[in-house]
Write a protein that holds these residues in place. Structure first.
Motif, short mmCIF file in Angstrom:
data_model
loop_
_atom_site.label_atom_id
_atom_site.label_comp_id
_atom_site.label_asym_id
_atom_site.label_seq_id
_atom_site.Cartn_x
_atom_site.Cartn_y
_atom_site.Cartn_z
N LYS A 83 0.64 -1.18 0.29
CA LYS A 83 -0.20 -0.03 0.32
C LYS A 83 0.95 1.57 -0.33
N PHE B 255 2.26 1.58 -3.43
CA PHE B 255 0.92 2.63 -4.50
C PHE B 255 1.10 4.01 -3.64
N LYS B 256 0.99 4.78 -2.47
CA LYS B 256 0.78 5.80 -1.90
C LYS B 256 1.75 6.31 -2.90
N VAL C 249 -4.68 4.82 1.39
CA VAL C 249 -4.65 3.60 0.18
C VAL C 249 -5.59 2.30 1.31
N GLU D 227 -7.79 -1.34 -0.95
CA GLU D 227 -7.56 -2.43 -1.62
C GLU D 227 -7.04 -2.19 -2.79
N VAL D 228 -6.15 -2.80 -3.44
CA VAL D 228 -5.76 -2.36 -5.09
C VAL D 228 -6.48 -3.51 -6.20
N VAL E 175 -7.71 1.55 -6.85
CA VAL E 175 -7.26 1.82 -6.18
C VAL E 175 -7.84 2.81 -4.89
N ARG E 176 -8.40 1.60 -4.26
CA ARG E 176 -9.68 2.71 -3.01
C ARG E 176 -8.74 2.93 -2.44
N VAL F 129 -5.84 4.01 -14.51
CA VAL F 129 -6.47 4.28 -13.02
C VAL F 129 -7.33 5.04 -12.88
N LEU G 262 -8.87 6.03 -8.79
CA LEU G 262 -9.05 6.30 -7.30
C LEU G 262 -10.41 6.42 -6.81
#
Length: 133
Positions: free
Chosen positions: A2, A5-6, A16, A18-19, A34-35, A74, A76
């Motif tokens: 995470k 991803f952040k 961040v 779940e992905v 990306v949640r 992507v 969000l």
């Protein structure tokens, strides 16, 4: 993972979750979803930026288009609570990654503006090009 991803998303004030990859047959190409959620702290009015009390949890999940990662688009995705602003009434709380009412992240809009020669087209036009025959 995470934290990676952040850092790749480069958005401050976000957590961040779940992905996943959405490869639904309803999409023309797979999309990295990306949640995200706001960091804990005071909620602010999306119009004036004042601290406001929470009104409710909002109307469900929202999505914002972000910059691509390689060949994957992507998005969000997250919940946005509503606040009771003394000046503007009940409005969505401010999120650090997008403008009020926007469907795109700030970084995505900046990239679109940089790529647009005239810089006069809205980001929505850049993201939803008109098919040419």
């Amino acid at each position: 993972m995470k934290n990676i991803f952040k850092r790749l998303l480069n958005v401050k004030g976000m957590v961040v979750g779940e992905v996943s990859i959405d490869d639904s047959p309803l999409r023309p190409a797979p999309v990295l979803v990306v949640r995200v959620q706001r960091r804990k702290g005071a909620l602010r009015c999306s119009r004036c930026g004042r601290k406001c009390p929470k009104y409710d949890d909002g109307g469900g999940e929202r999505r914002w288009r972000h910059q691509d990662f390689g060949c994957h688009g992507v998005e969000l995705m997250g919940l946005v609570p509503r606040v009771a602003c003394a000046e503007h009434g009940v409005v969505a709380a401010r999120v650090p990654w997008a403008e009020p009412g926007g469907r795109f992240t700030g970084d995505f809009e900046m990239e679109c503006a940089w790529l647009t020669p005239t810089r006069s087209l809205p980001a929505a036009w850049m993201c939803n090009p008109v098919p040419r025959g």
